[in-house]
Motif scaffolding. Structure first.
Motif, PDB file in Angstrom:
ATOM      1  N   ASP A   1       0.522   5.172  -6.089  1.00  0.00           N
ATOM      2  CA  ASP A   1       1.346   4.127  -5.478  1.00  0.00           C
ATOM      3  C   ASP A   1       2.079   4.810  -4.322  1.00  0.00           C
TER       4      ASP A   1
ATOM      5  N   GLY B   1      -0.677  -4.743   3.160  1.00  0.00           N
ATOM      6  CA  GLY B   1       0.076  -5.524   2.166  1.00  0.00           C
ATOM      7  C   GLY B   1      -0.432  -5.309   0.757  1.00  0.00           C
ATOM      8  N   PRO B   2      -0.255  -6.334  -0.118  1.00  0.00           N
ATOM      9  CA  PRO B   2      -0.633  -6.181  -1.526  1.00  0.00           C
ATOM     10  C   PRO B   2      -2.115  -5.849  -1.680  1.00  0.00           C
ATOM     11  N   VAL B   3      -2.415  -5.036  -2.691  1.00  0.00           N
ATOM     12  CA  VAL B   3      -3.792  -4.579  -2.910  1.00  0.00           C
ATOM     13  C   VAL B   3      -4.285  -5.107  -4.260  1.00  0.00           C
TER      14      VAL B   3
ATOM     15  N   CYS C   1      -2.653   3.965  -2.231  1.00  0.00           N
ATOM     16  CA  CYS C   1      -2.337   2.549  -1.987  1.00  0.00           C
ATOM     17  C   CYS C   1      -2.944   1.645  -3.055  1.00  0.00           C
TER      18      CYS C   1
ATOM     19  N   ILE D   1      -1.455  -0.207  -5.214  1.00  0.00           N
ATOM     20  CA  ILE D   1      -0.734  -1.463  -5.467  1.00  0.00           C
ATOM     21  C   ILE D   1      -0.378  -2.171  -4.157  1.00  0.00           C
ATOM     22  N   GLY D   2       0.027  -1.368  -3.190  1.00  0.00           N
ATOM     23  CA  GLY D   2       0.372  -1.951  -1.895  1.00  0.00           C
ATOM     24  C   GLY D   2       0.049  -0.972  -0.793  1.00  0.00           C
ATOM     25  N   CYS D   3      -0.198  -1.530   0.397  1.00  0.00           N
ATOM     26  CA  CYS D   3      -0.564  -0.700   1.557  1.00  0.00           C
ATOM     27  C   CYS D   3       0.440  -1.001   2.675  1.00  0.00           C
TER      28      CYS D   3
ATOM     29  N   VAL E   1       5.798   0.710  -4.179  1.00  0.00           N
ATOM     30  CA  VAL E   1       6.198  -0.706  -4.274  1.00  0.00           C
ATOM     31  C   VAL E   1       5.976  -1.291  -5.669  1.00  0.00           C
ATOM     32  N   GLY E   2       5.226  -0.585  -6.505  1.00  0.00           N
ATOM     33  CA  GLY E   2       4.833  -1.156  -7.791  1.00  0.00           C
ATOM     34  C   GLY E   2       5.998  -1.311  -8.761  1.00  0.00           C
TER      35      GLY E   2
ATOM     36  N   SER F   1      -7.166   0.766   0.265  1.00  0.00           N
ATOM     37  CA  SER F   1      -7.036  -0.225   1.344  1.00  0.00           C
ATOM     38  C   SER F   1      -7.640   0.330   2.629  1.00  0.00           C
TER      39      SER F   1
END
Ligand code: HMG
Ligand code: MG
Length: 308
Positions: A178, A152-154, A144, A146-148, A182-183, A105
């Motif tokens: 990850d 936000g979502p990646v 990051c 899956i999420g940053c 958040v994954g 991200s």
């Protein structure tokens, strides 16, 4: 997909774990930590990073750590390098393996390494070239995935693209991080399937932080997606200074307990790691982030308590 019969763990506690500790940790403690982990049978033990000491003061003594370490011939002691300056310092310290790191991200890239994803790839190209020319083994990290914390979502295509670029630079393996934990299992399976369209599963490692308590479940999901290399941290140490709120990595003890229960070989002495996790947590004055470690140490006949 069949689970792998053997798994390799890359112990990141002395780097990813300690880099976030607010109080200085003595060089001698870092050395003892790394030596204990190597003696427990971990074949790759990250020993530090050659990054800006202004940005990550805890890793400033990496040259002294490497200098004081009694290195085992069969253990790898990789270090992180962000640029040519870091690589030159790592070479001077006599390392045999370095890891480069990028983000999937933009938000985390600019906070962590002060540049865009495209700039980070351009900055790393000569680093990779020089590392390979010096015969170093080169590992890659993508954060990051899956999420940053900033964006936000990646989308999985973002880590897939960065992973491909790192492999093209000469990395033997790419670790998908990850970073903020958040994954969940389906997202992890989906991510691996998408990245594996472009990078062989044999070259993918997974790196889970346990912020939301999903890391062991995500290791299992990854095993079932054919992944055989995991990064983990003794006592679940750690977090990232540039991902506020993110907690430590999945605890090495918890992954080992899972793998033993599944009958998967690692060559690592779980009890020795549990003792090391208890020791370092006590020393740092922090709660032990592992669940299996303290449970094993509390149980009598700890070596026989893994239920299969
Ligand atoms: P910058 O500010 O763009 O760099 O930082 P610069 O080239 O402009 O230099 C600024 C100052 O830093 C200069 O010093 C340089 O000499 C010094 P000054 O002239 O101001 O006194 N400097 C260095 N010093 C020592 N070693 C170096 C080095 N490079 C520059 N290698 C940079 C860019 C990337 C260097 C900086 O932002 C940095 O070090 N960031 C730290 C990143 C970091 O360590 N993050 C944690 C590790 S990544 C992670 O944890 C994620 C992972 O676990 C996977 C996951 O969970 O997702 C791997
Ligand atoms: Mg990490």
């Amino acid at each position: 997909m069949a689970r792998p019969p053997q798994v390799k763990l890359v112990e990141v506690g002395a780097r990813d774990g300690l880099q976030n500790e607010p109080e200085p940790v003595a060089t001698a403690v870092k050395i003892e930590l790394i030596e204990r982990l190597a003696a427990a049978g971990l074949s790759a033990v990250e020993a530090g990073s050659f990054v800006s000491p202004q940005r990550v003061p805890q890793m400033a003594d990496t040259p002294q750590v490497l200098g004081g370490l009694r290195r085992r011939t069969r253990t790898a002691y990789p270090v992180l390098v962000p640029n040519l300056k870091g690589l030159d310092a790592a070479l001077a310290a006599g390392v045999a393996e370095v890891a480069v790191f990028v983000s999937a991200s933009e938000g985390f890239s600019s906070r962590n390494i002060a540049c865009s994803r495209a700039e980070s790839l351009a900055r790393l190209a000569p680093v990779a070239e020089r590392a390979v020319a010096h015969g170093l083994r080169l590992r890659g990290y993508v954060s990051c995935v899956i999420g940053c914390p900033y964006d936000g979502p990646v989308d999985p295509d973002q880590p897939a693209e960065m992973a491909v670029r790192l492999m093209e630079m000469g990395c033997y393996q790419v670790s998908l991080g990850d970073t903020i934990g958040v994954g969940t299992a389906d997202a992890v399976r989906h991510l691996i399937d998408r990245v594996a369209l472009r990078v062989s599963r044999a070259c993918i490692a997974m790196h889970f932080h346990d912020t939301y308590g999903q890391a062991v479940a995500n290791v299992l999901a990854s095993l079932e997606a054919g992944i055989a290399v995991f990064d983990s941290s003794v006592g679940g140490l750690g977090g990232c200074p540039f991902a506020t709120g993110a907690t430590g990595n999945v605890a090495t003890e918890d992954v080992l307990y899972l793998l033993q229960g599944l009958g998967i070989e690692t060559g690592v002495d779980l009890l020795a790691v549990a003792e090391t996790g208890a020791w370092i947590s006590r020393l740092l004055g922090r709660p032990n982030g592992s669940r299996a470690g303290p449970a094993l140490l509390a149980a009598s006949g700890a070596r026989s308590t893994v239920v299969r």
